[in-house]
Motif scaffolding. Structure first.
Motif, PDB file in Angstrom:
ATOM      1  N   GLY A  73       0.823  -1.227   0.000  1.00 26.79           N
ATOM      2  CA  GLY A  73       0.000   0.000   0.000  1.00 26.79           C
ATOM      3  C   GLY A  73       0.845   1.260   0.000  1.00 26.79           C
ATOM      4  N   GLY A  74       2.037   1.185  -0.625  1.00 27.73           N
ATOM      5  CA  GLY A  74       2.974   2.305  -0.624  1.00 27.73           C
ATOM      6  C   GLY A  74       2.579   3.445  -1.548  1.00 27.73           C
ATOM      7  N   ARG A  75       3.544   4.339  -1.746  1.00 26.72           N
ATOM      8  CA  ARG A  75       3.281   5.613  -2.427  1.00 26.72           C
ATOM      9  C   ARG A  75       2.575   5.455  -3.770  1.00 26.72           C
ATOM     10  N   SER A 118       0.876   2.794  -4.895  1.00 20.87           N
ATOM     11  CA  SER A 118      -0.123   1.722  -4.959  1.00 20.87           C
ATOM     12  C   SER A 118      -1.512   2.280  -5.221  1.00 20.87           C
ATOM     13  N   GLN A 119      -2.358   1.406  -5.754  1.00 21.47           N
ATOM     14  CA  GLN A 119      -3.745   1.822  -6.020  1.00 21.47           C
ATOM     15  C   GLN A 119      -4.551   1.923  -4.733  1.00 21.47           C
ATOM     16  N   VAL A 120      -4.317   1.001  -3.812  1.00 22.27           N
ATOM     17  CA  VAL A 120      -5.287   0.844  -2.727  1.00 22.27           C
ATOM     18  C   VAL A 120      -4.818   1.379  -1.369  1.00 22.27           C
ATOM     19  N   GLY A 121      -3.546   1.731  -1.266  1.00 21.73           N
ATOM     20  CA  GLY A 121      -3.013   2.085   0.055  1.00 21.73           C
ATOM     21  C   GLY A 121      -3.762   3.207   0.754  1.00 21.73           C
ATOM     22  N   PHE A 162       5.965  -0.499   3.687  1.00 20.58           N
ATOM     23  CA  PHE A 162       5.029  -0.022   2.672  1.00 20.58           C
ATOM     24  C   PHE A 162       5.294  -0.531   1.265  1.00 20.58           C
ATOM     25  N   ASP A 163       6.570  -0.851   0.989  1.00 17.38           N
ATOM     26  CA  ASP A 163       6.917  -0.901  -0.429  1.00 17.38           C
ATOM     27  C   ASP A 163       7.918  -2.003  -0.721  1.00 17.38           C
ATOM     28  N   ILE A 164       7.855  -2.542  -1.918  1.00 17.57           N
ATOM     29  CA  ILE A 164       8.853  -3.513  -2.373  1.00 17.57           C
ATOM     30  C   ILE A 164      10.212  -2.802  -2.491  1.00 17.57           C
ATOM     31  N   ASP A 165      10.180  -1.505  -2.708  1.00 18.70           N
ATOM     32  CA  ASP A 165      11.392  -0.679  -2.734  1.00 18.70           C
ATOM     33  C   ASP A 165      11.541  -0.063  -1.333  1.00 18.70           C
ATOM     34  N   PRO A 204       0.380  -7.266  -3.725  1.00 22.27           N
ATOM     35  CA  PRO A 204      -0.234  -8.110  -4.769  1.00 22.27           C
ATOM     36  C   PRO A 204      -0.635  -9.481  -4.215  1.00 22.27           C
ATOM     37  N   ASN A 205      -1.657 -10.072  -4.846  1.00 23.66           N
ATOM     38  CA  ASN A 205      -2.322 -11.268  -4.323  1.00 23.66           C
ATOM     39  C   ASN A 205      -1.377 -12.405  -3.910  1.00 23.66           C
ATOM     40  N   GLY A 206      -0.355 -12.640  -4.732  1.00 30.61           N
ATOM     41  CA  GLY A 206       0.494 -13.812  -4.525  1.00 30.61           C
ATOM     42  C   GLY A 206       1.281 -13.801  -3.241  1.00 30.61           C
ATOM     43  N   THR A 207       1.308 -12.667  -2.536  1.00 22.42           N
ATOM     44  CA  THR A 207       2.066 -12.576  -1.284  1.00 22.42           C
ATOM     45  C   THR A 207       1.161 -12.671  -0.047  1.00 22.42           C
ATOM     46  N   HIS A 208      -0.164 -12.642  -0.231  1.00 21.50           N
ATOM     47  CA  HIS A 208      -1.068 -12.551   0.931  1.00 21.50           C
ATOM     48  C   HIS A 208      -0.891 -13.724   1.899  1.00 21.50           C
ATOM     49  N   TYR A 209      -0.795 -14.919   1.327  1.00 18.78           N
ATOM     50  CA  TYR A 209      -0.766 -16.121   2.170  1.00 18.78           C
ATOM     51  C   TYR A 209       0.470 -16.131   3.073  1.00 18.78           C
ATOM     52  N   CYS A 260      -6.494  -8.244   5.613  1.00 20.52           N
ATOM     53  CA  CYS A 260      -5.843  -8.556   4.330  1.00 20.52           C
ATOM     54  C   CYS A 260      -6.736  -8.170   3.159  1.00 20.52           C
ATOM     55  N   GLU A 261      -6.070  -7.856   2.065  1.00 24.22           N
ATOM     56  CA  GLU A 261      -6.794  -7.555   0.832  1.00 24.22           C
ATOM     57  C   GLU A 261      -7.403  -8.813   0.224  1.00 24.22           C
ATOM     58  N   LYS A 262      -8.400  -8.583  -0.607  1.00 22.90           N
ATOM     59  CA  LYS A 262      -8.978  -9.646  -1.412  1.00 22.90           C
ATOM     60  C   LYS A 262      -8.232  -9.739  -2.731  1.00 22.90           C
ATOM     61  N   PRO A 263      -8.319 -10.809  -3.494  1.00 25.60           N
ATOM     62  CA  PRO A 263      -8.774 -12.108  -3.021  1.00 25.60           C
ATOM     63  C   PRO A 263      -7.788 -12.623  -1.979  1.00 25.60           C
ATOM     64  N   VAL A 287     -11.020  -9.094   6.063  1.00 27.84           N
ATOM     65  CA  VAL A 287     -10.784  -8.876   4.630  1.00 27.84           C
ATOM     66  C   VAL A 287     -11.375  -7.520   4.232  1.00 27.84           C
ATOM     67  N   THR A 288     -10.627  -6.750   3.453  1.00 31.53           N
ATOM     68  CA  THR A 288     -11.104  -5.412   3.090  1.00 31.53           C
ATOM     69  C   THR A 288     -11.990  -5.441   1.837  1.00 31.53           C
ATOM     70  N   TYR A 289     -13.181  -5.981   2.015  1.00 32.34           N
ATOM     71  CA  TYR A 289     -14.222  -5.786   1.006  1.00 32.34           C
ATOM     72  C   TYR A 289     -14.744  -4.364   1.258  1.00 32.34           C
ATOM     73  N   LYS A 309       0.198  -5.090 -14.644  1.00 34.86           N
ATOM     74  CA  LYS A 309       1.078  -6.198 -15.076  1.00 34.86           C
ATOM     75  C   LYS A 309       0.874  -7.424 -14.187  1.00 34.86           C
ATOM     76  N   TRP A 310       0.876  -7.230 -12.871  1.00 32.84           N
ATOM     77  CA  TRP A 310       0.766  -8.429 -12.008  1.00 32.84           C
ATOM     78  C   TRP A 310      -0.647  -9.000 -12.052  1.00 32.84           C
ATOM     79  N   ARG A 311      -1.641  -8.166 -12.313  1.00 33.48           N
ATOM     80  CA  ARG A 311      -3.031  -8.657 -12.337  1.00 33.48           C
ATOM     81  C   ARG A 311      -3.284  -9.666 -13.460  1.00 33.48           C
ATOM     82  N   VAL A 312      -2.473  -9.626 -14.508  1.00 33.84           N
ATOM     83  CA  VAL A 312      -2.670 -10.573 -15.619  1.00 33.84           C
ATOM     84  C   VAL A 312      -1.575 -11.639 -15.647  1.00 33.84           C
TER      85      VAL A 312
HETATM   86  P1  NAD Z   1      -0.248  -2.052  -6.632  1.00 34.82           P
HETATM   87  O1  NAD Z   1       0.611  -2.855  -7.528  1.00 34.82           O
HETATM   88  O2  NAD Z   1      -0.800  -0.746  -7.090  1.00 34.82           O
HETATM   89  O3  NAD Z   1       0.519  -1.762  -5.251  1.00 34.82           O
HETATM   90  C1  NAD Z   1       1.161  -2.781  -4.522  1.00 34.82           C
HETATM   91  C2  NAD Z   1       1.945  -2.152  -3.382  1.00 34.82           C
HETATM   92  O4  NAD Z   1       2.514  -3.189  -2.589  1.00 34.82           O
HETATM   93  C3  NAD Z   1       3.099  -1.268  -3.848  1.00 34.82           C
HETATM   94  O5  NAD Z   1       3.232  -0.194  -2.950  1.00 34.82           O
HETATM   95  C4  NAD Z   1       4.296  -2.213  -3.748  1.00 34.82           C
HETATM   96  O6  NAD Z   1       5.531  -1.538  -3.604  1.00 34.82           O
HETATM   97  C5  NAD Z   1       3.933  -2.983  -2.500  1.00 34.82           C
HETATM   98  N1  NAD Z   1       4.543  -4.307  -2.388  1.00 34.82           N
HETATM   99  C6  NAD Z   1       4.610  -5.281  -3.317  1.00 34.82           C
HETATM  100  N2  NAD Z   1       5.176  -6.380  -2.797  1.00 34.82           N
HETATM  101  C7  NAD Z   1       5.466  -6.097  -1.501  1.00 34.82           C
HETATM  102  C8  NAD Z   1       6.056  -6.813  -0.441  1.00 34.82           C
HETATM  103  N3  NAD Z   1       6.467  -8.075  -0.591  1.00 34.82           N
HETATM  104  N4  NAD Z   1       6.201  -6.192   0.762  1.00 34.82           N
HETATM  105  C9  NAD Z   1       5.790  -4.921   0.934  1.00 34.82           C
HETATM  106  N5  NAD Z   1       5.209  -4.188  -0.042  1.00 34.82           N
HETATM  107  C10 NAD Z   1       5.067  -4.769  -1.246  1.00 34.82           C
HETATM  108  O7  NAD Z   1      -1.425  -3.021  -6.200  1.00 34.82           O
HETATM  109  P2  NAD Z   1      -2.875  -2.583  -5.690  1.00 34.82           P
HETATM  110  O8  NAD Z   1      -3.753  -2.335  -6.845  1.00 34.82           O
HETATM  111  O9  NAD Z   1      -2.763  -1.538  -4.644  1.00 34.82           O
HETATM  112  O10 NAD Z   1      -3.361  -3.980  -5.061  1.00 34.82           O
HETATM  113  C11 NAD Z   1      -2.827  -4.482  -3.853  1.00 34.82           C
HETATM  114  C12 NAD Z   1      -3.821  -5.487  -3.288  1.00 34.82           C
HETATM  115  O11 NAD Z   1      -5.028  -4.789  -2.992  1.00 34.82           O
HETATM  116  C13 NAD Z   1      -4.229  -6.596  -4.243  1.00 34.82           C
HETATM  117  O12 NAD Z   1      -4.458  -7.791  -3.534  1.00 34.82           O
HETATM  118  C14 NAD Z   1      -5.530  -6.114  -4.857  1.00 34.82           C
HETATM  119  O13 NAD Z   1      -6.374  -7.174  -5.265  1.00 34.82           O
HETATM  120  C15 NAD Z   1      -6.126  -5.359  -3.701  1.00 34.82           C
HETATM  121  N6  NAD Z   1      -7.019  -4.232  -4.069  1.00 34.82           N
HETATM  122  C16 NAD Z   1      -8.172  -4.102  -3.372  1.00 34.82           C
HETATM  123  C17 NAD Z   1      -9.028  -3.053  -3.601  1.00 34.82           C
HETATM  124  C18 NAD Z   1     -10.262  -2.914  -2.761  1.00 34.82           C
HETATM  125  O14 NAD Z   1     -11.155  -2.137  -3.098  1.00 34.82           O
HETATM  126  N7  NAD Z   1     -10.345  -3.615  -1.643  1.00 34.82           N
HETATM  127  C19 NAD Z   1      -8.717  -2.106  -4.593  1.00 34.82           C
HETATM  128  C20 NAD Z   1      -7.513  -2.267  -5.305  1.00 34.82           C
HETATM  129  C21 NAD Z   1      -6.669  -3.332  -5.021  1.00 34.82           C
END
Ligand code: NAD
Length: 392
Positions: free
Chosen positions: A19-21, A23-26, A47-50, A94-99, A114-117, A141-143, A191-194
């Motif tokens: 959810g860093g700088r 990100s879409q959802v942070g 917050f961030d992979i960087d 991104p989804n693949g790290t949630h578990y 945690c985020e969905k899915p 879960v953040t629905y 990119k990661w979504r597909v």
């Molecule tokens: P994004 O790619 O825009 O952002 C991902 C963020 O996570 C980035 O800040 C990235 O640097 C960081 N990140 C990646 N790997 C990391 C790690 N191992 N450790 C720490 N930070 C890491 O993705 P997004 O669109 O924000 O989606 C993130 C998650 O939120 C997804 O699971 C997506 O399905 C979900 N999402 C939910 C909603 C909702 O309404 N609930 C909306 C959008 C996205």
């Protein structure tokens, strides 16, 4: 009506992972959690992979630099050493790290939002449910759309029989932002979504329809899917095997039928998400693009529009109201409601307050599991030639 006063004895010490700088959802998480400063206090982050960008961002948000960690492993290890360490983390990666992150946080004794899915498979989700139960911790879960007060109104009216017997459930979450493939090339979030390695077994089914499916379960808690047929395709071939469009037909156990359309190629559409429940007497319809209005259409009578915050609404809808009638409530209020309920659940768990937990309606681990189950069943049907499958 909510006004920011204490709902729990003290704010929870909270951190974000992801959810860093950029990100879409942070920001949705932060505006939800921090809306009532009586519910959460943001104390740490990864917050961030960087790591450097994440630290800079955290400091700009007011965190102490030494609590802006390089990664989630460091966050969990360092916070465990503190008397005032983190109690709950939100995972917005991104989804693949949630578990793996959820598992690590639970093993560190920390509640998880945690985020969905939630995860890739029901087996993973069941394992995490067991782990959370053993540890006595919450996984929420953040629905984020499910906190709109008029959804509670819908739930109450259906339960009271105001639409009669439920016959049809019409669900839609569509947009046109992936109508072409340009974002697949330049947007990190796209990119990661597909990419199935990171997104999991689906694109739009997991990315968007899990929200609408949860909303259907929220307003129709008794209705269970019995079987479904899912047809999914990728209009942009490079996205295959994942889908950018899916249509699902459902049979429910009470004889009702349903339909879900999830799409990211609905070019030009800005309607987003809607639910229409059709009963033997009347229908209810709600859309997240105009969440302060609920259509109530009784056969043979003039149609009605119910407005948020009005005294004629059910008490459960008024309880989640924040701004009052006449003033536009939106997604930020919905997220704040979800985050507040999650805080109440976590605090009740900490204090052993089972009564509060039993009466609270919020997206818990079971709601997360149901989202994963929905995806698994849809994918199984689609990959079996779009055939009817029993809902497992
Ligand atoms: P994004 O790619 O825009 O952002 C991902 C963020 O996570 C980035 O800040 C990235 O640097 C960081 N990140 C990646 N790997 C990391 C790690 N191992 N450790 C720490 N930070 C890491 O993705 P997004 O669109 O924000 O989606 C993130 C998650 O939120 C997804 O699971 C997506 O399905 C979900 N999402 C939910 C909603 C909702 O309404 N609930 C909306 C959008 C996205």
């Amino acid at each position: 009506m909510l006004n920011g006063e204490k709902s729990i004895p003290r704010p929870l010490r909270w951190a974000m992972i992801g959810g860093g700088r950029l990100s879409q959802v942070g920001y949705k998480h932060r505006s939800g959690a921090l809306r009532d400063n009586t519910a959460y206090q943001m104390v740490a982050s990864a917050f961030d992979i960087d790591a450097e960008r994440g630290r800079d961002f955290g400091v700009n948000l007011g965190l102490a630099a030494e609590r802006c960690y390089d990664n989630y492993q460091q966050l969990l290890a360092e916070e465990a050493k503190r008397e005032d360490g983190v109690e709950v983390v939100s995972i917005a990666t991104p989804n693949g790290t949630h578990y793996e992150i959820t598992k690590a946080a639970l093993n560190a004794g920390i509640h998880v939002i945690c985020e969905k899915p939630l995860f890739f498979t029901c087996a993973e989700a069941q394992e995490i449910k067991q782990l959370a139960a053993t540890k006595g911790l919450i996984v929420g879960v953040t629905y984020g759309f499910s906190g709109h007060p008029l959804l509670m109104q819908m739930r109450a009216m259906i339960a009271n029989g105001e639409i009669g017997d439920v016959r049809m459930v019409e669900l839609q979450y569509t947009h046109g932002f992936s109508a072409n493939d340009s974002a697949d090339k330049f947007s990190e979030a796209q990119k990661w979504r597909v990419d199935p390695k990171i997104a999991g077994p689906s694109f739009v089914l997991g990315d968007i329809s899990t929200h609408t499916f949860y909303i259907s379960q929220l307003v129709l808690p008794q209705l269970k899917v019995k079987s479904l047929l899912c047809d999914r395709q990728s209009f942009i071939p490079s996205r295959a095997p994942l889908e950018d469009n899916a249509m699902v037909l459902m049979h429910y156990d009470n004889g009702a039928v349903g339909r879900m359309w999830a799409s990211s190629i609905n070019a030009g559409s800005m309607d987003s998400q809607s639910i229409r429940v059709i009963g033997s007497r009347a229908s209810l319809e709600w859309s997240d693009y105009n969440p302060g209005e609920l259509k109530y259409e009784v056969q043979g009578q003039p149609n009605q529009i119910m407005h948020h915050g009005m005294p004629y609404l059910h008490e459960s809808a008024l309880a989640d109201e924040r701004l009052g009638a006449l003033h536009t409530e939106g997604l930020a209020e919905s997220w704040a409601n979800i985050y507040l309920k999650l805080a109440i659940a976590i605090s009740a768990t900490q204090r052993g307050d089972q009564q509060t937990l039993d009466n609270l309606i919020y997206p818990d681990i079971n709601a997360g599991i149901e989202g994963v189950r929905w995806i698994e069943n849809c994918v199984r049907s689609a990959d079996n030639g779009a055939s009817w499958v029993n809902y497992e």
